[in-house]
Motif scaffolding. Structure first.
Motif, PDB file in Angstrom:
ATOM      1  N   GLU A 205      52.804  29.357  44.089  1.00  0.00           N
ATOM      2  CA  GLU A 205      53.509  29.699  44.520  1.00  0.00           C
ATOM      3  C   GLU A 205      53.728  29.230  45.630  1.00  0.00           C
ATOM      4  N   SER A 236      46.223  36.576  34.487  1.00  0.00           N
ATOM      5  CA  SER A 236      46.405  38.029  35.370  1.00  0.00           C
ATOM      6  C   SER A 236      45.842  37.651  36.514  1.00  0.00           C
ATOM      7  N   HIS A 237      45.655  36.531  36.650  1.00  0.00           N
ATOM      8  CA  HIS A 237      45.157  36.277  38.473  1.00  0.00           C
ATOM      9  C   HIS A 237      46.041  35.853  39.502  1.00  0.00           C
ATOM     10  N   PRO A 238      45.839  35.583  40.219  1.00  0.00           N
ATOM     11  CA  PRO A 238      46.502  34.913  41.277  1.00  0.00           C
ATOM     12  C   PRO A 238      46.438  33.795  40.893  1.00  0.00           C
ATOM     13  N   ASN A 240      46.601  30.836  42.874  1.00  0.00           N
ATOM     14  CA  ASN A 240      45.719  29.975  43.773  1.00  0.00           C
ATOM     15  C   ASN A 240      44.193  29.957  43.038  1.00  0.00           C
ATOM     16  N   TYR A 241      43.464  31.069  43.164  1.00  0.00           N
ATOM     17  CA  TYR A 241      42.553  31.849  42.412  1.00  0.00           C
ATOM     18  C   TYR A 241      42.311  30.745  41.174  1.00  0.00           C
ATOM     19  N   GLY A 244      41.814  27.256  42.639  1.00  0.00           N
ATOM     20  CA  GLY A 244      40.651  27.109  42.866  1.00  0.00           C
ATOM     21  C   GLY A 244      39.704  26.957  41.962  1.00  0.00           C
ATOM     22  N   LEU A 245      39.365  27.982  40.867  1.00  0.00           N
ATOM     23  CA  LEU A 245      38.099  27.529  40.324  1.00  0.00           C
ATOM     24  C   LEU A 245      37.986  26.691  39.394  1.00  0.00           C
TER      25      LEU A 245
ATOM     26  N   LYS B  87      36.731  35.356  27.493  1.00  0.00           N
ATOM     27  CA  LYS B  87      37.893  35.520  27.569  1.00  0.00           C
ATOM     28  C   LYS B  87      38.224  36.274  26.758  1.00  0.00           C
ATOM     29  N   PRO B 120      38.583  42.981  35.028  1.00  0.00           N
ATOM     30  CA  PRO B 120      39.086  41.549  34.681  1.00  0.00           C
ATOM     31  C   PRO B 120      40.475  41.057  34.936  1.00  0.00           C
ATOM     32  N   HIS B 121      41.463  41.512  34.512  1.00  0.00           N
ATOM     33  CA  HIS B 121      42.756  41.091  33.990  1.00  0.00           C
ATOM     34  C   HIS B 121      43.251  41.189  35.905  1.00  0.00           C
ATOM     35  N   GLY B 122      42.621  42.518  36.885  1.00  0.00           N
ATOM     36  CA  GLY B 122      43.221  42.460  38.304  1.00  0.00           C
ATOM     37  C   GLY B 122      44.182  43.653  38.386  1.00  0.00           C
ATOM     38  N   ASP B 164      46.588  37.813  46.874  1.00  0.00           N
ATOM     39  CA  ASP B 164      46.401  36.358  47.043  1.00  0.00           C
ATOM     40  C   ASP B 164      45.719  35.433  48.997  1.00  0.00           C
ATOM     41  N   LEU B 167      41.922  35.951  49.212  1.00  0.00           N
ATOM     42  CA  LEU B 167      41.483  35.302  47.663  1.00  0.00           C
ATOM     43  C   LEU B 167      41.352  33.548  48.444  1.00  0.00           C
ATOM     44  N   GLN B 168      42.152  33.524  49.143  1.00  0.00           N
ATOM     45  CA  GLN B 168      42.803  31.484  49.508  1.00  0.00           C
ATOM     46  C   GLN B 168      41.397  31.979  50.303  1.00  0.00           C
ATOM     47  N   MET B 171      38.100  31.589  49.767  1.00  0.00           N
ATOM     48  CA  MET B 171      37.859  30.279  48.514  1.00  0.00           C
ATOM     49  C   MET B 171      37.688  29.013  49.472  1.00  0.00           C
ATOM     50  N   LEU B 176      32.729  31.258  45.729  1.00  0.00           N
ATOM     51  CA  LEU B 176      34.305  31.259  44.875  1.00  0.00           C
ATOM     52  C   LEU B 176      32.739  31.727  43.545  1.00  0.00           C
ATOM     53  N   PRO B 177      32.903  32.249  42.468  1.00  0.00           N
ATOM     54  CA  PRO B 177      32.489  32.448  41.564  1.00  0.00           C
ATOM     55  C   PRO B 177      31.638  31.511  41.121  1.00  0.00           C
TER      56      PRO B 177
END
Lengths: 645, 215
Positions: A205, A236-238, A240-241, A244-245, B87, B120-122, B164, B167-168, B171, B176-177
């Motif tokens: 985006e 389900s996540h944004p 960029n996440y 990023g992962l 998942k 987990p789906h937010g 977003d 999170l950014q 990160m 990060l996980p």
């Protein structure tokens, strides 16, 4: 042959500037990137006999910009089409910095990777297999200790003899991979970076890239947009996440293969001092000590010793008498002579002020500020004050513009744009306009209150109280989300004198370019105002207000001049006080009111430019009567309590 | 009294439609008729009401439905964070699991997971009684960073960013996980160590980092 363009990129605090300075010895220019206040350094370099134009970019964490600085760095990569990109990373933090490397590789840029601070990594017991890393990601990798000039021979060889290899980037899952394939076929235009990279940014985006693609793919844009939308919907996540992962996973894999991690924790003297700086008790002590040191250097050495010398000796004995003589001989008319060398003349007031009073104060302040900045103390101070700043609607990050405000409120107001939310930007510019005296004004105020500790504490107390109370009120009244605070805390480092000097120089240069014309203009306005009698009228208008807060009418002129420069006003009071025109109480009331009073013309115009006309005017409309109200109440209180000063 | 699994599924669908999608549901859409046993069961209990085409939650049905959604999403977290399930398997397993999770067990699981706020789906997990009290009778396996003491370490399991941008930011700081993280200090602000990087942040942001405690 036109020189090749070499762009240096990397996260903040990795030593990009030192590498830039080492590579480019000649023709360095600093300029604001078009349409921004972000500084970009450019220079020429001869590397192994080849001409290069080198660009040093502001720090960036990823290709998806969050701040204005990152946006500028990305624009340079996209628009200026560099032949070679040099990414500088902190060797200690390879795992965290490789995701950007992977992104740059994916973008198809010709990349060279430089692991800087190699000595710090080794001290921590880290071992990095450079040729292994080179083989693993497929781009040239070098290691440097930039501050000691180590590793530059190889770096230069790699830059001059750059050859494209097949570089490794990130693999994504089936869904993303197939969406990349589909959209790749639809992208017909030419792009400054790889189509794959464009598509990943579309998926994340990125508004800027979206409008670029819409412009280039008139026909197929709707189908592109549909594919992108559908792909996004499957996560389900944004996005960029998600990206990023994937990048971090690959980066960690590579880092695991090529590095032997540090076996022991760094608790050297630097780290211990760093912890003290952020400790609630020791931190306060260190903050006060720093302020005191700043005061000694700027307030005493700059504002008193240097100003005295320049004003009394250089101007008083040499320049002024000489210029007065020259003007009297060449200009026959008395009123025109006054324009140049009169009481408020361009030379005797405007230029004398700018050079003899402002220059030493501002130069010493910026010198000290650059040292503090380069040690890495500011993020620690920010983290230390964050909890407290939240109460006044700001976050710890705002400590930088606020401290800078003690140097120059105008410059500080410009830097408020680095704050994230609109609310923070408004609160910070408001507090700068209201309660933070700039170094020039502070210098004169300190001289006024010198030897009067009681008066000084009343002034400092009232102004500080106003800062806190109005900040608290503004944070309550103004709508907007609560700011979040986060900041990387770089290791403490010894500042490099050459870096400090070049920073101080560019700041003082900026100050002069902006301020000297305003001084000259102010002299002309005051001269014209006096001749036409306009000033007399305005002063008579202000007189009742001034008498209302218990001051003699003569102080009215000081308030009017205060608008042209905050310190003009303070200096006006200074003259009045020297002639014995002010009692102790009157002096404190006058100084407090003047400190809170409207900002100088330069700050006022910058506030309007940055915050908009409505907000700027609203601030002044509030501050003007408020300053007098506080003066009135203070005068009342001091008289009722029978305080003798 | 225990509801049938089918009845619970209906309540769950109705709750999600009403609360999150903001739309009404008719029975045809659910491929059900008025006299199907689970529908009758719910009507008899007064948990749902049918008005024309629309089916709505009613009375205690609302609470019951919310609790089912909560159990489903908690189950998902449990699968992913503690059992490390893939998942694809997660949703299916969670669907079965939600019906098995009793009230007391639900609270224990919630506590074990550190009272998570999102699945987990937010999607947000409805709060339970235990979340208000922040029960810590069972020491949680996964918890928000702010539950750890200064000096403790953990491995990041997931981030619960409000948006977003947040999170950014996390990160960009290398949070990060999968990464190891240590809390150096908590006051006046949080100071975290990730690899060789130190990051300062406020409690609001640290709260959104969920970690599995480590020795």
């Amino acid at each position: 042959m036109t020189p090749k363009k070499l762009v240096i990129v990397g996260s903040p605090n990795v030593g990009k500037s030192v590498i830039f300075n080492t590579l480019t010895k000649r023709y360095v220019t600093v300029s604001n990137y078009p349409g921004t206040t972000v500084e970009v350094m450019r220079g020429k370099a001869k590397i192994e006999g080849r001409e290069f134009e080198v660009v040093d970019t502001p720090g960036m964490y990823s290709l998806s910009p969050m701040t204005e600085e990152e946006r500028v760095s990305r624009s340079i990569l996209l628009i200026e089409k560099p032949e070679i990109v040099l990414q500088v990373v902190d060797a200690k933090n390879l795992e965290r910095m490789l995701p950007l490397t992977l992104q740059l590789i994916e973008a198809g840029l010709s990349l060279v990777l430089d692991l800087n601070f190699m000595d710090e990594a080794q001290k921590l017991g880290m071992k990095i297999d450079l040729s292994g890393l080179e083989a693993k990601i497929g781009i040239p990798v070098v290691a440097t200790v930039a501050t000691e000039g180590k590793g530059f021979n190889l770096l230069k060889k790699r830059l001059a003899g750059y050859s494209q290899r097949s570089a490794q980037s990130v693999d994504y899952d089936q869904i993303i991979a197939s969406s990349i394939r589909e959209v790749e076929n639809l992208l017909k235009g030419t792009y400054p970076i790889s189509k794959r990279s464009i598509i990943t940014l579309l998926l994340q985006e990125d508004a800027e890239i979206e409008s670029l693609v819409r412009l280039k793919e008139v026909q197929d844009y709707p189908s592109i947009k549909r594919i992108i939308q559908e792909t996004r919907n499957r996560y389900s996540h944004p996005m960029n996440y998600v990206f990023g992962l994937y990048r971090q996973k690959k980066a960690s894999q590579i880092a695991d293969l090529v590095t032997t991690p540090s076996s022991f924790r760094n608790l050297g003297p630097g780290e211990r001092l760093s912890r003290w700086m952020m400790n609630p008790f020791a931190g306060l002590f260190i903050a006060l000590l720093t302020l005191f040191g700043l005061y000694l250097f700027v307030g005493v050495f700059g504002a008193q010793i240097s100003v005295d010398f320049l004003e009394k000796v250089v101007f008083g004995r040499y320049i002024n008498p000489f210029m007065i003589e020259v003007v009297r001989r060449t200009i026959p008319w008395h009123f025109l002579q006054n324009l140049f060398v009169g009481e408020y003349g361009i030379i005797t007031l405007g230029i004398r002020y700018a050079i003899a009073i402002i220059l030493p104060i501002v130069a010493t302040f910026f010198f000290a500020f650059s040292i503090i900045e380069d040690t890495g103390y500011l993020p620690r101070l920010a983290m230390f004050v964050d909890r407290f700043f939240k109460k006044i609607g700001l976050n710890g990050r705002a400590v930088i513009p606020i401290v800078l405000g003690f140097g120059c409120d105008t410059m500080a107001t410009i830097t408020t744009r680095t704050l994230e939310t609109k609310k923070e930007r408004i609160v910070a510019s408001f507090l700068l306009a209201l309660a933070i005296p700039c170094s020039a004004q502070l210098g004169v105020i300190l001289a006024l209150l010198a030897g009067k500790p009681k008066s000084f504490s009343i002034w400092a107390g009232v102004v500080a109280l106003n800062f806190l109370f109005m900040g608290y009120l503004a944070s309550r009244v103004l709508p907007g989300e609560k700011p979040l605070f986060y900041m990387e805390v770089p290791p403490l480092r010894w500042p490099k004198l050459s870096n400090v000097l070049s920073k101080t120089y560019s700041r003082v240069e900026w100050y002069f370019k902006e301020v000297l014309p305003i001084f000259v203009l102010a002299s002309i306005l005051i001269w014209a105002g006096k001749i036409t009698g306009v000033f007399g009228l305005v002063i008579r208008g202000v007189e009742p207000l001034v008498r209302g807060i218990g001051l003699p009418s003569e102080a009215a002129a000081a308030f009017l001049y205060g608008f042209f420069r905050r310190d003009f006003g303070a200096a006006g009071l200074f003259d009045l006080a020297k002639r014995g025109g002010l009692s102790g109480v009157e002096l404190v009331v006058a100084v407090v009111t003047l400190t809170l009073f409207v900002p100088c013309i330069a700050q006022f115009s910058i506030t309007i430019k940055e915050r908009g006309l409505k907000t700027g005017l609203a601030m002044v409309a509030f501050i003007f009567p408020f300053a007098f109200l506080v003066g009135f109440l203070l005068n009342l209180a001091l008289n009722l309590l029978g305080v003798k000063l | 009294m225990k509801l049938s699994d089918e009845a619970e599924e209906i309540l769950e669908t109705l709750w999600i439609s009403a609360k999150e999608k903001k739309q009404n549901v008719d029975l045809n859409y659910l491929k059900l008729a008025r006299d199907d046993p689970p529908v009758k069961e719910l009507l008899n209990l007064g948990y749902i009401a049918i008005l024309g085409d629309e089916t709505q939650l009613a009375g205690r049905g609302r609470k019951e439905a919310e609790s089912i959604v909560r159990r489903h999403r908690l189950a998902e977290r449990l699968m992913l964070d503690v059992l490390d399930l893939k998942k694809e398997l997660m949703n299916e397993a969670a669907c079965k699991f939600e019906h098995l999770l009793y009230k007391e067990v639900e609270e224990s699981v919630c506590t074990l997971l550190g009272h998570p706020k999102v699945c987990p789906h937010g999607k947000s997990i409805p709060r339970g009684r235990c979340c208000g009290k922040m029960d810590r009778a069972i020491s949680p396996v996964v918890s928000s960073l702010i539950e750890l003491d200064a000096g403790q370490r953990g491995r990041i399991v997931y981030l619960h960013g409000k948006n977003d941008k947040e999170l950014q930011k996390l990160m960009a700081m290398g949070i990060l996980p999968g990464m190891h993280i240590q809390i150096i200090q908590k006051f006046p602000s949080y100071l975290l160590q990730i690899g060789q990087t130190q990051v300062a942040m406020d409690e609001k942001m640290a709260e959104d980092v969920y970690v599995r405690r480590e020795r």
